[in-house]
Write a protein that holds these residues in place. Structure first.
Motif, PDB file in Angstrom:
ATOM      1  N   GLY A  83       0.844  -1.198   0.000  1.00 47.78           N
ATOM      2  CA  GLY A  83       0.000   0.000   0.000  1.00 47.78           C
ATOM      3  C   GLY A  83       0.875   1.241   0.000  1.00 47.78           C
ATOM      4  O   GLY A  83       1.703   1.432  -0.878  1.00 47.78           O
ATOM      5  N   ASP A  84       0.725   2.084   1.038  1.00 47.84           N
ATOM      6  CA  ASP A  84       1.536   3.297   1.153  1.00 47.84           C
ATOM      7  C   ASP A  84       2.870   3.051   1.848  1.00 47.84           C
ATOM      8  O   ASP A  84       3.717   3.935   1.879  1.00 47.84           O
ATOM      9  N   ARG A  85       3.048   1.867   2.405  1.00 46.62           N
ATOM     10  CA  ARG A  85       4.290   1.549   3.095  1.00 46.62           C
ATOM     11  C   ARG A  85       5.333   1.057   2.099  1.00 46.62           C
ATOM     12  O   ARG A  85       5.028   0.248   1.221  1.00 46.62           O
ATOM     13  N   VAL A  86       6.566   1.537   2.258  1.00 45.61           N
ATOM     14  CA  VAL A  86       7.658   1.182   1.349  1.00 45.61           C
ATOM     15  C   VAL A  86       8.833   0.652   2.158  1.00 45.61           C
ATOM     16  O   VAL A  86       9.266   1.277   3.130  1.00 45.61           O
ATOM     17  N   PHE A  87       9.348  -0.510   1.734  1.00 48.02           N
ATOM     18  CA  PHE A  87      10.485  -1.145   2.380  1.00 48.02           C
ATOM     19  C   PHE A  87      11.640  -1.173   1.371  1.00 48.02           C
ATOM     20  O   PHE A  87      11.572  -1.890   0.378  1.00 48.02           O
ATOM     21  N   ARG A  88      12.693  -0.407   1.632  1.00 44.82           N
ATOM     22  CA  ARG A  88      13.858  -0.378   0.737  1.00 44.82           C
ATOM     23  C   ARG A  88      14.784  -1.539   1.065  1.00 44.82           C
ATOM     24  O   ARG A  88      15.188  -1.714   2.208  1.00 44.82           O
ATOM     25  N   ILE A  89      15.134  -2.316   0.056  1.00 43.52           N
ATOM     26  CA  ILE A  89      15.958  -3.513   0.247  1.00 43.52           C
ATOM     27  C   ILE A  89      17.435  -3.128   0.280  1.00 43.52           C
ATOM     28  O   ILE A  89      17.942  -2.522  -0.661  1.00 43.52           O
ATOM     29  N   ALA A  90      18.123  -3.507   1.373  1.00 44.76           N
ATOM     30  CA  ALA A  90      19.552  -3.226   1.513  1.00 44.76           C
ATOM     31  C   ALA A  90      20.397  -4.433   1.127  1.00 44.76           C
ATOM     32  O   ALA A  90      21.483  -4.283   0.575  1.00 44.76           O
ATOM     33  N   ALA A  91      19.916  -5.649   1.428  1.00 46.91           N
ATOM     34  CA  ALA A  91      20.670  -6.872   1.125  1.00 46.91           C
ATOM     35  C   ALA A  91      19.700  -8.044   1.043  1.00 46.91           C
ATOM     36  O   ALA A  91      18.604  -7.997   1.597  1.00 46.91           O
ATOM     37  N   VAL A  92      20.128  -9.107   0.327  1.00 51.34           N
ATOM     38  CA  VAL A  92      19.312 -10.318   0.165  1.00 51.34           C
ATOM     39  C   VAL A  92      20.222 -11.524   0.357  1.00 51.34           C
ATOM     40  O   VAL A  92      21.341 -11.546  -0.163  1.00 51.34           O
ATOM     41  N   SER A  93      19.736 -12.522   1.115  1.00 47.44           N
ATOM     42  CA  SER A  93      20.501 -13.759   1.287  1.00 47.44           C
ATOM     43  C   SER A  93      19.548 -14.939   1.386  1.00 47.44           C
ATOM     44  O   SER A  93      18.347 -14.763   1.625  1.00 47.44           O
ATOM     45  N   GLU A  94      20.095 -16.144   1.198  1.00 47.56           N
ATOM     46  CA  GLU A  94      19.292 -17.341   1.367  1.00 47.56           C
ATOM     47  C   GLU A  94      18.895 -17.451   2.839  1.00 47.56           C
ATOM     48  O   GLU A  94      19.712 -17.242   3.718  1.00 47.56           O
ATOM     49  N   ALA A  95      17.642 -17.792   3.090  1.00 52.41           N
ATOM     50  CA  ALA A  95      17.138 -17.887   4.460  1.00 52.41           C
ATOM     51  C   ALA A  95      17.368 -19.264   5.062  1.00 52.41           C
ATOM     52  O   ALA A  95      17.357 -19.416   6.281  1.00 52.41           O
ATOM     53  N   ASP A  96      17.555 -20.280   4.213  1.00 52.19           N
ATOM     54  CA  ASP A  96      17.717 -21.641   4.711  1.00 52.19           C
ATOM     55  C   ASP A  96      18.735 -22.393   3.846  1.00 52.19           C
ATOM     56  O   ASP A  96      19.056 -21.975   2.740  1.00 52.19           O
ATOM     57  N   ALA A  97      19.232 -23.506   4.377  1.00 56.30           N
ATOM     58  CA  ALA A  97      20.256 -24.280   3.674  1.00 56.30           C
ATOM     59  C   ALA A  97      19.735 -24.913   2.388  1.00 56.30           C
ATOM     60  O   ALA A  97      20.500 -25.177   1.464  1.00 56.30           O
ATOM     61  N   THR A  98      18.432 -25.155   2.299  1.00 52.59           N
ATOM     62  CA  THR A  98      17.859 -25.785   1.106  1.00 52.59           C
ATOM     63  C   THR A  98      17.624 -24.792  -0.030  1.00 52.59           C
ATOM     64  O   THR A  98      17.375 -25.193  -1.153  1.00 52.59           O
ATOM     65  N   GLY A  99      17.691 -23.498   0.275  1.00 54.76           N
ATOM     66  CA  GLY A  99      17.508 -22.485  -0.765  1.00 54.76           C
ATOM     67  C   GLY A  99      16.065 -22.270  -1.178  1.00 54.76           C
ATOM     68  O   GLY A  99      15.816 -21.752  -2.262  1.00 54.76           O
ATOM     69  N   HIS A 100      15.110 -22.644  -0.332  1.00 49.41           N
ATOM     70  CA  HIS A 100      13.696 -22.457  -0.670  1.00 49.41           C
ATOM     71  C   HIS A 100      13.200 -21.039  -0.426  1.00 49.41           C
ATOM     72  O   HIS A 100      12.202 -20.623  -1.003  1.00 49.41           O
ATOM     73  N   TYR A 101      13.883 -20.304   0.470  1.00 50.14           N
ATOM     74  CA  TYR A 101      13.428 -18.965   0.833  1.00 50.14           C
ATOM     75  C   TYR A 101      14.593 -17.990   0.805  1.00 50.14           C
ATOM     76  O   TYR A 101      15.748 -18.367   0.973  1.00 50.14           O
ATOM     77  N   LEU A 102      14.258 -16.718   0.618  1.00 53.25           N
ATOM     78  CA  LEU A 102      15.225 -15.630   0.663  1.00 53.25           C
ATOM     79  C   LEU A 102      14.836 -14.674   1.786  1.00 53.25           C
ATOM     80  O   LEU A 102      13.644 -14.459   2.037  1.00 53.25           O
ATOM     81  N   THR A 103      15.834 -14.094   2.437  1.00 53.34           N
ATOM     82  CA  THR A 103      15.587 -13.046   3.413  1.00 53.34           C
ATOM     83  C   THR A 103      16.048 -11.725   2.830  1.00 53.34           C
ATOM     84  O   THR A 103      17.197 -11.596   2.399  1.00 53.34           O
ATOM     85  N   CYS A 104      15.134 -10.758   2.803  1.00 52.18           N
ATOM     86  CA  CYS A 104      15.454  -9.399   2.370  1.00 52.18           C
ATOM     87  C   CYS A 104      15.639  -8.552   3.620  1.00 52.18           C
ATOM     88  O   CYS A 104      14.734  -8.477   4.458  1.00 52.18           O
ATOM     89  N   PHE A 105      16.804  -7.953   3.767  1.00 52.51           N
ATOM     90  CA  PHE A 105      17.062  -7.040   4.869  1.00 52.51           C
ATOM     91  C   PHE A 105      16.704  -5.649   4.363  1.00 52.51           C
ATOM     92  O   PHE A 105      17.340  -5.136   3.444  1.00 52.51           O
ATOM     93  N   ALA A 106      15.642  -5.095   4.929  1.00 53.96           N
ATOM     94  CA  ALA A 106      15.068  -3.861   4.395  1.00 53.96           C
ATOM     95  C   ALA A 106      14.855  -2.851   5.509  1.00 53.96           C
ATOM     96  O   ALA A 106      14.896  -3.186   6.705  1.00 53.96           O
ATOM     97  N   HIS A 107      14.603  -1.604   5.112  1.00 52.26           N
ATOM     98  CA  HIS A 107      14.307  -0.517   6.054  1.00 52.26           C
ATOM     99  C   HIS A 107      13.052   0.202   5.587  1.00 52.26           C
ATOM    100  O   HIS A 107      12.878   0.456   4.399  1.00 52.26           O
ATOM    101  N   GLU A 108      12.210   0.518   6.544  1.00 50.09           N
ATOM    102  CA  GLU A 108      11.067   1.384   6.280  1.00 50.09           C
ATOM    103  C   GLU A 108      11.385   2.725   6.909  1.00 50.09           C
ATOM    104  O   GLU A 108      11.726   2.798   8.082  1.00 50.09           O
ATOM    105  N   GLU A 109      11.310   3.775   6.117  1.00 50.75           N
ATOM    106  CA  GLU A 109      11.580   5.112   6.625  1.00 50.75           C
ATOM    107  C   GLU A 109      10.293   5.914   6.633  1.00 50.75           C
ATOM    108  O   GLU A 109       9.540   5.903   5.662  1.00 50.75           O
ATOM    109  N   VAL A 110      10.071   6.599   7.755  1.00 49.20           N
ATOM    110  CA  VAL A 110       8.860   7.399   7.908  1.00 49.20           C
ATOM    111  C   VAL A 110       9.266   8.782   8.356  1.00 49.20           C
ATOM    112  O   VAL A 110       9.995   8.940   9.343  1.00 49.20           O
ATOM    113  N   VAL A 111       8.818   9.804   7.645  1.00 48.01           N
ATOM    114  CA  VAL A 111       9.094  11.190   8.031  1.00 48.01           C
ATOM    115  C   VAL A 111       7.991  11.621   8.986  1.00 48.01           C
ATOM    116  O   VAL A 111       6.807  11.527   8.672  1.00 48.01           O
ATOM    117  N   ALA A 112       8.398  12.065  10.166  1.00 51.40           N
ATOM    118  CA  ALA A 112       7.414  12.469  11.197  1.00 51.40           C
ATOM    119  C   ALA A 112       7.379  13.974  11.326  1.00 51.40           C
ATOM    120  O   ALA A 112       8.251  14.675  11.002  1.00 51.40           O
TER     121      ALA A 112
END
Length: 112
Positions: A83-112
């Motif tokens: 929706g209106d939320r945005v997650f900027r991806i900083a890095a991506v790696s395999e989440a498990d030894a079998t390679g079925h999933y990926l983990t995206c290390f992301a940041h959500e920035e909000v201006v207050a």
């Protein structure tokens, strides 16, 4: 490792440069597709600027794996949108030894 709960639909987006007609360019975001994900927040922090306060929250976003080079495989500098939320991806790696999933290390920035 337990299987992640992929219960949120996020849109994977990539930045493209468009000519502005005056010799420069503008940045636009193009949707590449929808990925089902598990979203886990980390500890947030707040930074005061001269005119605004910027709150940053790190996230670990788990998605199904895709082959290297596939447009469905997230990469750094892309982003995921909910929706209106945005997650900027900083890095991506395999989440498990079998390679079925990926983990995206992301940041959500909000201006207050």
């Amino acid at each position: 490792m337990r299987a992640p709960r992929l219960n949120r639909a996020l849109v994977l987006e990539e930045a493209v440069r468009l000519a502005d007609g005056a010799g420069g360019h503008t940045l636009d975001w193009v949707a590449l597709g929808t990925l089902w994900a598990e979203v886990k927040p980390g500890a947030g922090r707040e930074r005061a600027g001269e005119f605004v306060t910027l709150a940053t929250v790190p996230y670990r976003i788990t998605v199904r794996a895709a082959a290297q080079g596939s447009p469905r495989r997230p990469r750094p500098e892309q982003r995921l949108r909910d929706g209106d939320r945005v997650f900027r991806i900083a890095a991506v790696s395999e989440a498990d030894a079998t390679g079925h999933y990926l983990t995206c290390f992301a940041h959500e920035e909000v201006v207050a």
